[in-house]
Write a protein that holds these residues in place. Structure first.
Motif, PDB file in Angstrom:
ATOM      1  N   GLU A 101       0.828  -1.212   0.000  1.00  0.00           N
ATOM      2  CA  GLU A 101       0.000   0.000   0.000  1.00  0.00           C
ATOM      3  C   GLU A 101       0.859   1.258   0.000  1.00  0.00           C
ATOM      4  N   THR A 127      -6.483   4.678  -5.315  1.00  0.00           N
ATOM      5  CA  THR A 127      -6.402   3.226  -5.177  1.00  0.00           C
ATOM      6  C   THR A 127      -7.833   2.710  -5.271  1.00  0.00           C
ATOM      7  N   LYS A 129      -9.489   1.627  -3.052  1.00  0.00           N
ATOM      8  CA  LYS A 129     -10.218   1.958  -1.833  1.00  0.00           C
ATOM      9  C   LYS A 129     -10.978   3.277  -1.955  1.00  0.00           C
ATOM     10  N   HIS A 158      -2.747 -11.669   1.338  1.00  0.00           N
ATOM     11  CA  HIS A 158      -3.545 -10.530   0.873  1.00  0.00           C
ATOM     12  C   HIS A 158      -3.409 -10.315  -0.634  1.00  0.00           C
ATOM     13  N   ILE A 185      -5.179  -1.873  -5.870  1.00  0.00           N
ATOM     14  CA  ILE A 185      -5.457  -2.354  -4.514  1.00  0.00           C
ATOM     15  C   ILE A 185      -6.969  -2.333  -4.320  1.00  0.00           C
ATOM     16  N   VAL A 187     -10.575  -3.758  -1.914  1.00  0.00           N
ATOM     17  CA  VAL A 187     -11.051  -4.035  -0.559  1.00  0.00           C
ATOM     18  C   VAL A 187     -12.022  -5.203  -0.601  1.00  0.00           C
ATOM     19  N   ARG A 192     -10.526  -6.123   4.478  1.00  0.00           N
ATOM     20  CA  ARG A 192      -9.077  -6.171   4.286  1.00  0.00           C
ATOM     21  C   ARG A 192      -8.690  -5.641   2.905  1.00  0.00           C
ATOM     22  N   SER A 193      -7.453  -5.140   2.832  1.00  0.00           N
ATOM     23  CA  SER A 193      -6.909  -4.692   1.557  1.00  0.00           C
ATOM     24  C   SER A 193      -6.286  -5.876   0.823  1.00  0.00           C
TER      25      SER A 193
END
Length: 298
Positions: A101, A127, A129, A158, A185, A187, A192-193
């Protein structure tokens, strides 16, 4: 004719050749997966930024999805943490995900934004997210072997795959004359990422945005045949035979698969292009010859 006039004539011919392509692609979205040498060589980084800015200035909408594997590996090494891979995927525990990240969403993303803005563009880094852009699910690898009674399922932490994409924030930026720069990236439903392969994110993004083209920058000239010659035009129907012949193998398999998924889902064409060539994006979009392999449904 003087040297200056020769140069001016060359520029005029280039612009004339580019004009029909500019007309054709005005208002269209192009999703570009940016990675490889093009992200580490200073000259290539400058050239890529200029290409993207020019695209936006002539009315084309570039959306960039970037990788950053070497940069992640470099920072992990500096922190004294070894990189481990299974089937080409980075094993990503919680500590490694923090580094992913930091590198993808921070260092790499903001450098790309900086280069584009420095050359006159208006880029915004994201990202998955941000704006609930990328929903992910955990990727579990499968290993088949003669000594195993049943396939082994391998959990590499992950690492995820795309479950869904909500393009709202990307469309908002594109329509406001910004250039989105997206780190892969996502979620998960568990909060969690997840680190996701940038080629896969670019392919899914192209599908959701109904992009005109998907461009995948690589460190090779494109897809090569058994004699090492560049395949410039590839129909989806030929792919399985090329896999069976061993022409498509290893790291090229997921690239080709994401390109196939994109064109079968409505993206007009996908292009695997040589990111080691300066201004590769411009050469592919605005010239008759292009650089790399064009993939189309038929």
């Amino acid at each position: 004719m003087t040297l200056h006039q020769d140069h001016a004539q060359t520029i005029a011919h280039v612009l004339i050749e580019a004009l029909p392509y500019i007309r054709r692609f005005q208002g269209k979205t192009m999703v570009i997966k940016y990675g490889g040498n093009a992200m580490v060589d200073e000259t290539l980084k400058e050239g890529f930024a200029r290409d993207v800015v020019l695209m936006k200035l002539v009315g084309i909408n570039p959306v960039i999805v970037h990788g950053g594997g070497p940069q992640i590996g470099s920072l992990l090494a500096r922190l004294g943490k070894a990189s481990e891979f299974v089937q080409g995927m980075r094993v990503t525990d919680a500590e490694t995900m923090d580094v992913v990240e930091m590198v993808l969403g921070g260092l790499v993303n903001k450098e790309i934004v900086h280069f584009i803005n420095r050359h006159g563009g208006s880029a915004v880094g994201l990202t998955g997210k941000d704006g609930d852009l990328i929903r992910a699910r955990k990727l579990l690898l499968r290993r088949d072997a003669p000594e195993l009674a049943e396939p082994e399922i391998i959990d590499i932490g992950h690492v995820g795959e795309v479950e869904s994409i909500d393009p709202g924030i990307v469309n908002m930026l594109v329509n406001s004359n910004f250039i989105p720069v997206i780190a892969p990236i996502g979620v998960g439903a568990d909060g969690r990422s997840y680190n996701i392969n940038a080629d896969l994110v670019a392919g899914k993004m192209a599908q959701v945005l109904k992009a005109e083209k998907l461009l995948l920058l690589t460190n090779i000239a494109g897809l090569l045949d058994a004699e090492g010659r560049l395949i410039t035009d590839l129909e989806v129907g030929r792919v399985q035979s090329l896999i069976a012949e061993g022409v498509i193998h290893g790291g090229m398999l997921p690239k080709i698969q994401c390109a196939i998924d994109a064109v079968q889902s409505g993206v007009k064409t996908a292009h695997i292009i040589d990111g080691r060539v300066e201004h590769a994006v411009m050469l592919d979009l605005f010239t008759d010859t292009g650089v790399g392999t064009l993939i189309r449904a038929r």
